[in-house]
Design an enzyme around this catalytic site. Sequence first.
Site, PDB file in Angstrom:
ATOM      1  N   LYS A  16       0.867  -1.231  -0.068  1.00 49.01           N
ATOM      2  CA  LYS A  16       0.108  -0.036   0.001  1.00 49.01           C
ATOM      3  C   LYS A  16       0.854   1.278   0.037  1.00 49.01           C
ATOM      4  O   LYS A  16       0.754   2.218  -0.807  1.00 49.01           O
ATOM      5  CB  LYS A  16      -0.753   0.090   1.069  1.00 49.01           C
ATOM      6  CG  LYS A  16      -2.117  -0.505   1.031  1.00 49.01           C
ATOM      7  CD  LYS A  16      -2.890  -0.917   2.651  1.00 49.01           C
ATOM      8  CE  LYS A  16      -3.401   0.359   2.901  1.00 49.01           C
ATOM      9  NZ  LYS A  16      -4.540  -0.212   4.300  1.00 49.01           N
ATOM     10  N   GLU A  40      -7.770  -1.263  14.478  1.00 50.10           N
ATOM     11  CA  GLU A  40      -8.907  -1.477  13.692  1.00 50.10           C
ATOM     12  C   GLU A  40     -10.042  -1.792  14.672  1.00 50.10           C
ATOM     13  O   GLU A  40     -10.110  -3.254  14.770  1.00 50.10           O
ATOM     14  CB  GLU A  40      -8.577  -2.593  12.516  1.00 50.10           C
ATOM     15  CG  GLU A  40      -7.812  -1.942  11.324  1.00 50.10           C
ATOM     16  CD  GLU A  40      -8.133  -2.564   9.979  1.00 50.10           C
ATOM     17  OE1 GLU A  40      -9.283  -3.017   9.722  1.00 50.10           O
ATOM     18  OE2 GLU A  40      -7.218  -2.535   9.196  1.00 50.10           O
ATOM     19  N   ASP A  69      -7.835   2.960   4.593  1.00 52.41           N
ATOM     20  CA  ASP A  69      -8.516   1.831   5.060  1.00 52.41           C
ATOM     21  C   ASP A  69      -9.217   1.485   3.681  1.00 52.41           C
ATOM     22  O   ASP A  69     -10.262   2.350   2.944  1.00 52.41           O
ATOM     23  CB  ASP A  69      -9.758   1.998   6.134  1.00 52.41           C
ATOM     24  CG  ASP A  69     -10.387   0.614   6.696  1.00 52.41           C
ATOM     25  OD1 ASP A  69      -9.120  -0.066   7.144  1.00 52.41           O
ATOM     26  OD2 ASP A  69     -11.278   0.410   6.755  1.00 52.41           O
ATOM     27  N   GLY A 145      -2.439  -8.961  -2.499  1.00 50.93           N
ATOM     28  CA  GLY A 145      -3.924  -9.008  -1.842  1.00 50.93           C
ATOM     29  C   GLY A 145      -4.945  -9.553  -2.811  1.00 50.93           C
ATOM     30  O   GLY A 145      -4.515 -10.500  -3.331  1.00 50.93           O
ATOM     31  N   ASP A 147      -5.450  -8.113  -5.646  1.00 52.18           N
ATOM     32  CA  ASP A 147      -5.183  -7.873  -7.150  1.00 52.18           C
ATOM     33  C   ASP A 147      -5.453  -8.686  -8.085  1.00 52.18           C
ATOM     34  O   ASP A 147      -6.056  -8.668  -9.094  1.00 52.18           O
ATOM     35  CB  ASP A 147      -3.800  -7.407  -7.364  1.00 52.18           C
ATOM     36  CG  ASP A 147      -3.376  -6.122  -6.782  1.00 52.18           C
ATOM     37  OD1 ASP A 147      -3.968  -5.376  -6.460  1.00 52.18           O
ATOM     38  OD2 ASP A 147      -2.254  -5.892  -6.684  1.00 52.18           O
TER      39      ASP A 147
HETATM   40  P1  ITT Z   1      -2.954  -1.395   7.210  1.00 50.50           P
HETATM   41  O1  ITT Z   1      -1.954  -1.629   8.378  1.00 50.50           O
HETATM   42  O2  ITT Z   1      -2.791  -0.495   6.353  1.00 50.50           O
HETATM   43  O3  ITT Z   1      -4.445  -1.365   7.795  1.00 50.50           O
HETATM   44  P2  ITT Z   1      -4.063  -3.794   5.783  1.00 50.50           P
HETATM   45  O4  ITT Z   1      -3.383  -4.634   4.666  1.00 50.50           O
HETATM   46  O5  ITT Z   1      -4.767  -4.470   7.020  1.00 50.50           O
HETATM   47  O6  ITT Z   1      -3.103  -2.537   6.197  1.00 50.50           O
HETATM   48  P3  ITT Z   1      -6.824  -2.659   4.869  1.00 50.50           P
HETATM   49  O7  ITT Z   1      -7.514  -3.130   6.142  1.00 50.50           O
HETATM   50  O8  ITT Z   1      -6.761  -1.291   4.505  1.00 50.50           O
HETATM   51  O9  ITT Z   1      -5.096  -2.856   4.930  1.00 50.50           O
HETATM   52  O10 ITT Z   1      -7.150  -3.414   3.572  1.00 50.50           O
HETATM   53  C1  ITT Z   1      -7.970  -4.430   3.491  1.00 50.50           C
HETATM   54  C2  ITT Z   1      -7.573  -5.541   2.672  1.00 50.50           C
HETATM   55  O11 ITT Z   1      -7.728  -5.309   1.195  1.00 50.50           O
HETATM   56  C3  ITT Z   1      -6.275  -6.229   2.794  1.00 50.50           C
HETATM   57  O12 ITT Z   1      -5.992  -7.492   2.842  1.00 50.50           O
HETATM   58  C4  ITT Z   1      -5.357  -5.659   1.543  1.00 50.50           C
HETATM   59  O13 ITT Z   1      -4.301  -6.228   1.341  1.00 50.50           O
HETATM   60  C5  ITT Z   1      -6.502  -5.631   0.423  1.00 50.50           C
HETATM   61  N1  ITT Z   1      -6.288  -4.476  -0.373  1.00 50.50           N
HETATM   62  C6  ITT Z   1      -6.173  -3.057  -0.181  1.00 50.50           C
HETATM   63  N2  ITT Z   1      -6.067  -2.443  -1.253  1.00 50.50           N
HETATM   64  C7  ITT Z   1      -5.540  -3.450  -2.455  1.00 50.50           C
HETATM   65  C8  ITT Z   1      -5.198  -3.329  -3.413  1.00 50.50           C
HETATM   66  O14 ITT Z   1      -4.786  -2.294  -4.225  1.00 50.50           O
HETATM   67  N3  ITT Z   1      -4.808  -4.410  -4.134  1.00 50.50           N
HETATM   68  C9  ITT Z   1      -5.114  -5.579  -3.407  1.00 50.50           C
HETATM   69  N4  ITT Z   1      -5.463  -5.866  -2.363  1.00 50.50           N
HETATM   70  C10 ITT Z   1      -5.760  -4.554  -1.582  1.00 50.50           C
END
Ligand code: ITT
Length: 191
Positions: A16, A40, A69, A145, A147
């Site tokens: 991210k 969270e 988020d 993730g 993607d």
């Molecule tokens: P933080 O520490 O920033 O919260 P996180 O990975 O837990 O990191 P989120 O809760 O915001 O982040 O993300 C929710 C899910 O969506 C998480 O599994 C991410 O890997 C996925 N995700 C977010 N943006 C993505 C993207 O651009 N491509 C693929 N997966 C994504």
Amino acid sequence: MQQSSELFFASSNEHKFEEAQRILSNFGISVSLFKTTLEEIQSNSMCEIAKRKAIDAYSKKQKPVIIEDDGLFINSLEGFPGPYSSYVYDTIGNKGIIRLLENTKLRDAKFVAIIAYYNGVDDVKLFESSIPGKISSIIEQGGWGYDPIFIPDGESKTYANMFDKDKFSHRSVALTKFSNWFLDKQKDNGQ
Ligand code: ITT
């Protein structure tokens, strides 16, 4: 020209951050990673979750911070996994999502991003985006993730196989809104 003020992107997720840094640099905004696991809260409101993440990040760093988020909302699953996307990715993962949609053609979904900025003084400022798309029928190779399974509307490939993901991504749209506001604010402050 890079702006000199100190800004941190607080996240546990380096993918991210890398994308955010690249997008922000197009606006001349420089940002550093504050790698941390943020609180969270359990809530159906991504805005509430994002606000609390920003306050938590600021209390740990004591510098202006942005957090992000994200949530993947699948229509035929009533918006699941939505605010629980991180937990669902870590548990059933992309395989589990594909299995849940095995026998349906109803694959519409959206990727939502909320960027929250907090400087410890003003109210937390939120910037949202929502990118419509669909869930692929197979897990494509590459990316990170979700993607490999998310295809934005108007495209034939998932985020994992797009060379210009930044042009379409939920992250990019929300960060563009943030950047325009942030640069205006700096101008008003004479920076
Ligand atoms: P933080 O520490 O920033 O919260 P996180 O990975 O837990 O990191 P989120 O809760 O915001 O982040 O993300 C929710 C899910 O969506 C998480 O599994 C991410 O890997 C996925 N995700 C977010 N943006 C993505 C993207 O651009 N491509 C693929 N997966 C994504």
